[in-house]
Design a protein around this motif. Structure first.
Motif, PDB file in Angstrom:
ATOM      1  N   SER A  49      59.333  79.130 -55.391  1.00 29.81           N
ATOM      2  CA  SER A  49      58.288  79.635 -56.303  1.00 29.81           C
ATOM      3  C   SER A  49      58.878  80.192 -57.601  1.00 29.81           C
ATOM      4  N   THR A  52      56.878  80.535 -60.880  1.00 31.38           N
ATOM      5  CA  THR A  52      56.034  81.724 -61.033  1.00 31.38           C
ATOM      6  C   THR A  52      56.841  82.868 -61.647  1.00 31.38           C
ATOM      7  N   GLY A 110      54.920  87.473 -56.480  1.00 28.65           N
ATOM      8  CA  GLY A 110      54.598  86.064 -56.660  1.00 28.65           C
ATOM      9  C   GLY A 110      53.799  85.435 -55.546  1.00 28.65           C
ATOM     10  N   THR A 136      45.509  86.470 -52.257  1.00 27.16           N
ATOM     11  CA  THR A 136      44.678  86.602 -51.059  1.00 27.16           C
ATOM     12  C   THR A 136      43.748  87.798 -51.279  1.00 27.16           C
ATOM     13  N   LEU A 153      41.376  83.874 -54.276  1.00 29.44           N
ATOM     14  CA  LEU A 153      41.001  82.509 -53.906  1.00 29.44           C
ATOM     15  C   LEU A 153      39.506  82.354 -53.641  1.00 29.44           C
ATOM     16  N   TYR A 179      48.581  79.680 -45.175  1.00 27.26           N
ATOM     17  CA  TYR A 179      48.834  81.133 -45.216  1.00 27.26           C
ATOM     18  C   TYR A 179      47.708  81.785 -46.011  1.00 27.26           C
ATOM     19  N   PRO A 181      46.292  82.831 -48.945  1.00 28.43           N
ATOM     20  CA  PRO A 181      45.404  82.281 -49.978  1.00 28.43           C
ATOM     21  C   PRO A 181      44.764  80.960 -49.568  1.00 28.43           C
ATOM     22  N   PHE A 231      43.896  73.287 -51.855  1.00 32.74           N
ATOM     23  CA  PHE A 231      44.648  74.416 -52.439  1.00 32.74           C
ATOM     24  C   PHE A 231      46.108  74.287 -52.026  1.00 32.74           C
ATOM     25  N   PRO A 233      49.861  76.422 -53.474  1.00 29.74           N
ATOM     26  CA  PRO A 233      50.230  77.445 -54.458  1.00 29.74           C
ATOM     27  C   PRO A 233      50.888  76.843 -55.704  1.00 29.74           C
ATOM     28  N   SER A 234      50.860  77.639 -56.773  1.00 29.89           N
ATOM     29  CA  SER A 234      51.488  77.252 -58.037  1.00 29.89           C
ATOM     30  C   SER A 234      52.909  76.730 -57.792  1.00 29.89           C
ATOM     31  N   ASP A 261      45.141  75.938 -59.077  1.00 30.61           N
ATOM     32  CA  ASP A 261      46.547  76.065 -58.670  1.00 30.61           C
ATOM     33  C   ASP A 261      47.200  74.682 -58.537  1.00 30.61           C
ATOM     34  N   PHE A 311      48.531  80.011 -65.507  1.00 33.00           N
ATOM     35  CA  PHE A 311      47.751  81.195 -65.094  1.00 33.00           C
ATOM     36  C   PHE A 311      48.648  82.323 -64.610  1.00 33.00           C
ATOM     37  N   MET A 312      49.848  81.998 -64.154  1.00 33.41           N
ATOM     38  CA  MET A 312      50.781  83.038 -63.726  1.00 33.41           C
ATOM     39  C   MET A 312      51.233  83.863 -64.932  1.00 33.41           C
TER      40      MET A 312
HETATM   41  C1  VNL Z   1      49.450  82.731 -54.086  1.00 35.04           C
HETATM   42  C2  VNL Z   1      48.165  82.356 -54.462  1.00 35.04           C
HETATM   43  C3  VNL Z   1      50.561  82.135 -54.702  1.00 35.04           C
HETATM   44  C4  VNL Z   1      47.980  81.367 -55.431  1.00 35.04           C
HETATM   45  C5  VNL Z   1      50.350  81.148 -55.663  1.00 35.04           C
HETATM   46  O1  VNL Z   1      51.372  80.539 -56.309  1.00 35.04           O
HETATM   47  C6  VNL Z   1      49.068  80.774 -56.015  1.00 35.04           C
HETATM   48  C7  VNL Z   1      49.670  83.755 -53.033  1.00 35.04           C
HETATM   49  C8  VNL Z   1      52.699  80.923 -56.107  1.00 35.04           C
HETATM   50  O2  VNL Z   1      48.812  84.637 -52.885  1.00 35.04           O
HETATM   51  O3  VNL Z   1      50.692  83.650 -52.332  1.00 35.04           O
HETATM   52  O4  VNL Z   1      48.921  79.779 -56.938  1.00 35.04           O
END
Ligand code: VNL
Length: 400
Positions: A49, A52, A110, A136, A153, A179, A181, A231, A233-234, A261, A311-312
């Motif tokens: 990650s 991020t 992150g 989350t 989310l 997990y 999110p 979904f 994650p980024s 995401d 978005f991060m």
């Molecule tokens: C999370 C949620 C992480 C959305 C993400 O990218 C994301 C998280 C690192 O809550 O872990 O896009």
């Protein structure tokens, strides 16, 4: 000469010296050096990650560069630490920042497990924990010292289900990272579409570590839904899209819908044409049409070798904005409870649009945009075409 005597002499002499204009530079230097407000930023700068971490660090530094390193007469010092994406490291770093560096505020986090590992420390030490990434819904409930500037989310997923219902998408499969999110996205998308008369034929969950999407995509194909809601994650969207295209989905008549995401600004160019036409919902696009955002994107690119903010980046930029605004409001008082009180109900014009901090939940209230990936010139962007205004986190709203 003891410190005590020294300071007494300075105070006694101060009015005279100040009158002569001799004291001001020296005294203000001493005061500034003593009154530094330290902000500890913990991010995944390495590991899966790291995008991020890179985006959030760049945004926080840009904010300080643009707004100056002094607020309410105090000098701001940002300390950035790499937790490599491991929650035990996040927790240890937070402890060190609180105890050794005496930070007044923590920010970053992150991923959900990283944010959760610090919540008990924030409570114990009464240090505000500004969550600028993890999303989350229940995170903000884990400490009264948590305030969030990213999103949740459920906030992003409910509008995607509502748009689907209006656009004749009735039979769906969900595919999410397994997990916090991802489970939020799955639940809130599924519940909303089911209530509206749609059907969820399968809920598929892919592991967070080293995901192989192929077997899951095969199951999506076998179910032949109108659409698959995704979904990840980024940072993981490109790997997903690659396998999506390899399995011929773009030609199978199964629509891809997602939270933003997946079609992350950081990855859209790398994903390329396969992303064209994907409808998704989120709180920020680099092509958001406002003067504030145009200036932000230009400055961010300039300071970061033409990197496009995602978005991060915006979560961290607004995290710094929130800290500056709170310090301004407390007139530089860094007491944790005073800062949290100042943050509650705070509102400002973000580069994503108008935002505020819900005083009851400490979570962000913001617009969610429905977007479609389109080519603008030679580049791909999430082009916003509908806005749902001032969305509160539905998870917490439902409890009331
Ligand atoms: C999370 C949620 C992480 C959305 C993400 O990218 C994301 C998280 C690192 O809550 O872990 O896009």
């Amino acid at each position: 000469m003891s410190n005590h005597t020294f300071s007494k002499r300075v105070w006694l002499a101060a009015p005279v010296l100040a009158g002569l204009g001799l004291l001001a530079p020296q005294l203000s230097q001493t005061v500034m050096a003593q009154e530094t407000v330290k902000i500890g930023m913990i991010l995944p700068m390495t590991g899966p990650s790291s995008s991020t971490g890179r985006q959030q660090e760049a945004a926080a530094k840009l904010f300080i560069q643009q707004n100056g390193a002094t607020v309410a007469g105090k000098k701001i010092e940002l300390i950035v630490k790499d937790d490599t994406g491991a929650p035990d490291v996040t927790k240890r770093l937070a402890q060190e920042l609180i105890v050794n560096d005496k930070v007044s505020v923590l920010l970053g986090f992150g991923l959900t497990p990283l944010a959760l590992s610090v919540a008990p420390l924030a409570t114990q030490a009464k240090v505000p924990q500004i969550v600028t990434a993890a999303a989350t819904a229940m995170i903000t409930e884990q400490s009264p010292f948590i305030v969030r500037t990213s999103f949740t989310l459920p906030q992003a997923s409910v509008p995607m289900a509502e748009w689907s219902l209006k656009n004749n998408i009735k039979k769906v499969v969900t595919l999410v990272t397994d997990y916090g999110p991802g489970l939020d996205a799955e639940k809130w998308f599924s519940d909303t579409i089911t209530k509206g008369g749609g059907t969820v034929v399968e809920n598929l969950r892919v592991p967070l570590r080293n995901p192989d999407f192929a077997p899951f995509l095969q199951r999506v194909k076998d179910a032949s839904p109108d659409a698959v809601f995704v979904f990840v994650p980024s940072g993981f969207g490109a790997a997903f899209m690659k396998q999506f295209v390899e399995r011929g989905f773009d030609k199978a008549g199964i629509k891809l819908i997602a939270t933003g995401d997946v079609t992350d600004d950081d990855l859209l160019q790398e994903i390329g044409d396969p992303a064209l036409g994907v409808v998704n919902t989120h709180h920020y696009s680099a092509s958001h049409n406002s003067p504030e955002n145009k200036a932000f994107v230009e400055a961010f690119r300039k300071a970061n070798n033409n990197m496009r903010p995602n978005f991060m980046a915006v979560g961290a930029y607004d995290g710094m904005q929130l800290i500056y605004k709170a310090l301004d409001k407390t007139k530089g008082n860094t007491d944790g409870e005073a800062l949290i009180a100042a943050m509650k109900g705070m509102s400002w014009t973000s580069v994503r649009g108008p935002v505020s901090i819900d005083p009851d939940t400490r979570d962000i209230v913001q617009n969610i945009y429905v977007r479609k990936v389109e080519k603008v010139g030679t580049e791909l962007y999430n082009q916003e075409f509908a806005t749902i205004e001032a969305v509160k986190d539905p998870f917490k709203a439902a409890k009331k």
